[in-house]
Design an enzyme around this catalytic site. Sequence first.
Site, mmCIF file in Angstrom:
data_model
loop_
_atom_site.group_PDB
_atom_site.id
_atom_site.type_symbol
_atom_site.label_atom_id
_atom_site.label_comp_id
_atom_site.label_asym_id
_atom_site.label_seq_id
_atom_site.Cartn_x
_atom_site.Cartn_y
_atom_site.Cartn_z
ATOM 1 N N GLU A 275 3.071 11.472 -23.534
ATOM 2 C CA GLU A 275 4.297 11.146 -24.255
ATOM 3 C C GLU A 275 4.630 9.674 -24.075
ATOM 4 O OE1 GLU A 275 8.859 13.033 -24.455
ATOM 5 O OE2 GLU A 275 7.376 13.767 -22.999
ATOM 6 N N PRO B 58 0.797 -1.229 0.000
ATOM 7 C CA PRO B 58 0.000 0.000 0.000
ATOM 8 C C PRO B 58 0.829 1.279 0.000
ATOM 9 C CG PRO B 58 -0.082 -1.074 2.144
ATOM 10 C CD PRO B 58 0.587 -2.039 1.216
#
Length: 434
Positions: A400, A362
Site C-alpha cells: 500500500e 545499529p
Amino acid sequence: MAYLSASRYLSGLIFLGRGWVFMIADQYDVFLFDLDGVIYRDDVVLAGSRRCIRKLRALGKKVYFLTNDPRPTRQELYDRLKSMKISVSQEEIITSGWATAQYLAENNISDVFAIATEGFISELEALGIRTKIEVSCQAVVAGYNENTNFAQIQQAIRHLEKGSRFIATNADKSFPGRNGRCIATGAIVEMIRMVSGKQPFIIGKPYSYIFSIVFRRVVPGSRMVMIGDSLETDILGAHRQGIDAILLYKDKLRFPSKYDYRMPDNIIPNILDLFKPNVEVKNWRNPGFPWPDDVKPGVAAVIFNAQRQVLLVRRNDNGLWSLPSGHLEIGETVIEAIKREIQEETGLIVDVKKLIGVYSDPVSQVFSYPSGATTHFITLSFLCCITGGCMQADYSEIAEVAFFDISNLPINLLKMHPQWLTDALVEQSFSFLR
C-alpha cells in the site's frame, strides 16, 4: 534457600594470607567448553585442561563440551577424552552433528540427503533418519566429509530446487591444519547457498540450537559461561544467547566498537586462570540489536505533497509502514538509487532537494528478514519532491502507498523513521549524522 546460596558462594572462594578472595570459577554454575584448541589440539591434551575439569567438578560445577566438528560421534569423543584422562560422561558432549540429528528428529524429518562422514551418518541413523535417498528427501543436511565432490553438491542443490529444507551442521568455513587452512563445512554450505539461493538453518555455534540443548538440561537461572578460542563461534555464539564468554588467548585484542558481540568478557592465557584469585568477568550486556551478518548501504526519501502530508509505504515482508527506502545497487550513485527505488515502489518520479542525514545507529537499523539474514544498514535519507508519475504500489514488495498527516502517523511505523521525519522538518542547511 539462604543456606544453599551461602554454600554456593563459599564453594568457589579460596583463602590466601589475608582472607577469602574471588576467582572466575566462583561466578558461574555451568561451564561450556569448546574442545579443539581449548581442551586438546589434534590428539594432544592442552596444559591445564585435565586439572581444570577436575577442579570444577570438585566445586560442584556443571560441565558441557560443545564442538562444531560434525565428523565424530559422541562415543568417539568420549573415548578420546577418556584416553586423555579427562573426566567426562557422554551426555556432557554435544557435537554439531549429534545436535543436528536431534533437531531433525524433533521436527519429524526422517528422509535426508546428507553430506557427512560415517560417524555423522551413524548419529542420524541411530534416530531412525534415513540417509540413502534415491529420488526425493525432506531436507538436505550439509555436514563435512573431506571426500565431498561436485556431484554430491550438485545433487544437494537439485533437492533444494525441488523444495527440500536446507539444514547445516555449522558454518565454519575453514580450520587450521598442519600445512595451512583447510576447507570446512561452511565452505560447502556457502557453495550450496550461493547456487540454490536458499538460506540454511544452522545448528552449531554461533547459532542458537546447539546452546538450547544445554539450556534444557540445567536449572533455570543457572549462571553460565562459554570458554573458547574462537571469536566468531564461541564468543559470538555465547553472546547471541545472552551468556558470558571468556576467550582463551595469549595476546590483547582490539575491537572497532564497544558493542561488538565478539568482544570477550575476559581474556585468559591459560585455562587454569579460571581459578586465579581476584579475577572477575564483566557480565555481558546485550546492546539492544541482533548481531548482523553484514553491513549494506541504503537510501530513503521524505516526500511531502501540497497539503504537507508525508508519503509512506506499507511493506509486504513485515507489514510495517515506512518511508520509501531501499538498497544501493552496484554501479549506482545514491541519487540514482533513491530515484529508482521511489519509482519502483510508488510509481512516482522525483527530484532530490537535499540530504537530510546519514543514519547508522545499529539499535534502529539492524533488520532481520524471513530468510534468516540480518543486515545493518547505513542509510542516506533525502528530501525529495514529486515531478511526475502516477502513484501505484509495486505489489511484489509494497502492499500500500498513501499520504499521512504528520500529526496522525500509523502506529506500526518503522521505529527510526519518526526521527528522520523530524530531521526533515528542521529548516537548516546542514545534514544530520546519527
